[in-house]
Design a protein around this motif. Structure first.
Motif: not given
Length: 172
Positions: A4-6, A27-32, A39, A68, A72
């Motif tokens: 699921s990681a970008t 986390g999500a912001a770091e992954d993006l 984040g 990620r 999470n």
């Protein structure tokens, strides 16, 4: 493992960093964005760095796991084992004066027998390395009562870096 990681999120900072901050996983912001601690927890980390007399551009920031986890969730042992060689290589290349594990999961890599509540905000030596654990900034976002503790730990790190005492070795 990274389904699921970008993208992978490598460590970030200068090669000559004397202090390395190690989180659990992006986390999500770091992954993006592809950078660690960008984040909300990263913004709080920046404030804590300032309280420690440090700047983000002067320290190295990384995670035990570089991708990620789905939803999470906490990284699984197999994920930690898969990513651990990268963290080991980062630390061997940098040879920092101090490693600051952020939270209990990161501390578990450096001192699996120690509890964050018992050792946060003070230096201990493990395997020839100074470990100066802090609670994870995200913990203070969820529990604002931890913010004064994190601020005190940041000031304690500043004092340690300015006047390093003998570092105790806590036996397992």
């Amino acid at each position: 493992m990274c389904e699921s990681a970008t993208q992978l999120v490598p460590g970030d900072g200068p090669a000559g960093a004397e202090v390395v901050f190690v989180g659990e996983a992006p986390g999500a912001a770091e992954d993006l964005e592809g950078r660690p601690f960008v984040g909300r927890a990263g913004r709080l980390l920046a404030d804590l760095l300032a309280a420690a007399g440090l700047r983000r551009e002067d320290v190295y920031v990384t995670n035990v796991v570089k991708a990620r986890p789905p939803g999470n969730r906490d990284p699984r042992k197999a994920e930690v084992a898969h990513h651990l060689p990268w963290l080991v290589a980062e630390l061997e290349a940098l040879r920092p004066r101090a490693v600051v594990p952020l939270g209990r999961h990161a501390l578990a890599h450096f001192a699996p027998d120690l509890r964050i509540a018992e050792v946060h905000g003070r230096p201990v030596e493990r395997d020839g390395r100074v470990v100066f654990a802090w609670y994870h900034p995200a913990a203070a976002l969820h529990n604002p009562a931890l913010r004064p503790t994190l601020s005190a730990d940041a000031r304690a790190l500043a004092d340690f870096l300015e006047h390093p005492p003998g570092v105790p070795t806590l036996e397992p």
